[in-house]
Design a protein around this motif. Structure first.
Motif, short mmCIF file in Angstrom:
data_model
loop_
_atom_site.label_atom_id
_atom_site.label_comp_id
_atom_site.label_asym_id
_atom_site.label_seq_id
_atom_site.Cartn_x
_atom_site.Cartn_y
_atom_site.Cartn_z
N PRO A 35 0.83 -1.21 0.00
CA PRO A 35 0.00 0.00 0.00
C PRO A 35 0.86 1.26 0.00
O PRO A 35 1.97 1.27 0.53
N GLN A 36 0.32 2.28 -0.63
CA GLN A 36 0.96 3.59 -0.59
C GLN A 36 0.54 4.28 0.71
O GLN A 36 -0.59 4.10 1.17
N PRO A 37 1.41 5.08 1.31
CA PRO A 37 1.10 5.65 2.62
C PRO A 37 -0.12 6.58 2.64
O PRO A 37 -0.73 6.78 3.68
N ASP A 38 -0.49 7.14 1.50
CA ASP A 38 -1.58 8.11 1.47
C ASP A 38 -2.85 7.58 0.79
O ASP A 38 -3.75 8.35 0.47
N GLU A 39 -2.95 6.27 0.59
CA GLU A 39 -4.11 5.73 -0.12
C GLU A 39 -5.05 4.96 0.80
O GLU A 39 -4.63 4.38 1.79
N ASN A 40 -6.32 4.96 0.44
CA ASN A 40 -7.29 4.05 1.03
C ASN A 40 -7.15 2.72 0.30
O ASN A 40 -6.91 2.70 -0.91
N PHE A 75 -8.65 0.08 5.15
CA PHE A 75 -7.52 0.85 5.67
C PHE A 75 -7.55 2.25 5.07
O PHE A 75 -7.65 2.40 3.85
N THR A 76 -7.45 3.25 5.94
CA THR A 76 -7.34 4.64 5.49
C THR A 76 -6.15 5.25 6.22
O THR A 76 -5.77 4.81 7.30
N PRO A 77 -5.54 6.29 5.62
CA PRO A 77 -4.40 6.91 6.28
C PRO A 77 -4.78 7.41 7.68
O PRO A 77 -5.88 7.95 7.88
N ARG A 78 -3.90 7.21 8.61
CA ARG A 78 -4.14 7.64 9.99
C ARG A 78 -4.17 9.17 10.05
O ARG A 78 -3.46 9.85 9.34
N GLY A 79 -5.07 9.68 10.89
CA GLY A 79 -5.11 11.11 11.17
C GLY A 79 -6.07 11.91 10.30
O GLY A 79 -6.09 13.13 10.38
N ILE A 80 -6.90 11.23 9.48
CA ILE A 80 -7.82 11.97 8.62
C ILE A 80 -9.28 11.80 9.05
O ILE A 80 -10.19 12.20 8.34
N GLY A 81 -9.52 11.18 10.20
CA GLY A 81 -10.88 10.93 10.66
C GLY A 81 -11.40 9.61 10.14
O GLY A 81 -10.69 8.84 9.49
N ASN A 113 -15.10 -1.62 14.44
CA ASN A 113 -13.95 -0.73 14.63
C ASN A 113 -12.81 -1.56 15.21
O ASN A 113 -13.02 -2.39 16.10
N VAL A 114 -11.62 -1.37 14.69
CA VAL A 114 -10.46 -2.13 15.11
C VAL A 114 -9.52 -1.21 15.88
O VAL A 114 -9.10 -0.18 15.35
N ALA A 115 -9.23 -1.59 17.11
CA ALA A 115 -8.29 -0.79 17.90
C ALA A 115 -6.90 -0.96 17.32
O ALA A 115 -6.48 -2.07 17.00
N GLY A 116 -6.22 0.12 17.13
CA GLY A 116 -4.89 0.07 16.55
C GLY A 116 -3.87 0.77 17.42
O GLY A 116 -4.21 1.40 18.41
N ASN A 117 -2.67 0.66 17.01
CA ASN A 117 -1.56 1.33 17.67
C ASN A 117 -1.38 2.70 17.04
O ASN A 117 -1.43 2.83 15.82
N ALA A 118 -1.18 3.71 17.83
CA ALA A 118 -1.03 5.08 17.32
C ALA A 118 0.15 5.20 16.35
O ALA A 118 0.21 6.14 15.56
N LYS A 119 1.08 4.26 16.38
CA LYS A 119 2.23 4.29 15.48
C LYS A 119 1.92 3.63 14.14
O LYS A 119 2.72 3.72 13.22
N ASP A 120 0.77 2.95 14.02
CA ASP A 120 0.40 2.33 12.75
C ASP A 120 0.22 3.40 11.69
O ASP A 120 -0.22 4.51 11.97
N SER A 121 0.53 3.07 10.45
CA SER A 121 0.37 4.01 9.34
C SER A 121 -1.08 4.17 8.92
O SER A 121 -1.45 5.18 8.33
N PHE A 122 -1.91 3.14 9.18
CA PHE A 122 -3.29 3.15 8.70
C PHE A 122 -4.27 2.93 9.84
O PHE A 122 -4.00 2.21 10.79
N PHE A 123 -5.42 3.57 9.70
CA PHE A 123 -6.57 3.31 10.55
C PHE A 123 -7.31 2.14 9.93
O PHE A 123 -7.44 2.07 8.71
N GLN A 124 -7.81 1.22 10.76
CA GLN A 124 -8.50 0.04 10.23
C GLN A 124 -9.91 -0.07 10.77
O GLN A 124 -10.17 0.15 11.95
N MET A 125 -10.82 -0.42 9.86
CA MET A 125 -12.21 -0.73 10.18
C MET A 125 -12.56 -1.95 9.33
O MET A 125 -12.10 -2.05 8.19
#
Length: 137
Positions: A35-40, A75-81, A113-125
């Motif tokens: 995956p690219q860091p800025d892609e869904n 997976f969506t980039p972390r920090g975009i809601g 909703n999947v709990a993730g680590n704040a250091k992960d690159s992606f938010f997961q649902m």
């Protein structure tokens, strides 16, 4: 009517791929994917469950019911809601809502909703769609 897990996966993956129509890239099981860091993006998988014989009769005319879950990891980039992830979850659930594949019955899908680590690159649902598949044995 699918008689094997291979056919089950092919039926479900084909239906998802056709309906998804390139909204995001899809990561398929055991296929290299970067995956690219800025892609869904989404990951498709089928979780198989128990099977039970539901009718008794002549060989070749007995219905065996297989349980399973179509699991779409979003997976969506972390920090975009969460708006993008929720929209993709809605679309993934809608793919199987009322889908007509002979021998399959899809229950109502839901998101997790999947709990993730704040250091992960992606938010997961995850979007999960329970199903049953009948096969003659």
């Amino acid at each position: 009517m699918a008689d094997t897990y291979l056919q089950e996966f092919d039926d479900l993956a084909s239906a998802f791929n056709a309906a998804w129509s390139g909204d995001t890239r899809i990561a398929w099981p055991n296929i290299l994917f970067e995956p690219q860091p800025d892609e869904n993006w989404v990951r498709f998988s089928v979780i198989t469950g128990e099977a039970q014989q539901v009718t008794t009769g002549c060989p070749g005319a007995n219905v065996v019911r297989y349980q399973g879950i179509v699991d779409i990891q979003i997976f969506t980039p972390r920090g975009i809601g969460t708006a993008s992830a929720n929209a993709l979850a809605d679309k993934a659930v809608a793919v199987f809502d009322g889908l007509d594949i002979p021998g399959y019955h899809f229950n109502r899908g839901y998101k997790v909703n999947v709990a993730g680590n704040a250091k992960d690159s992606f938010f997961q649902m995850n979007a999960r769609i329970p199903f049953q598949r009948d096969s003659l044995k």
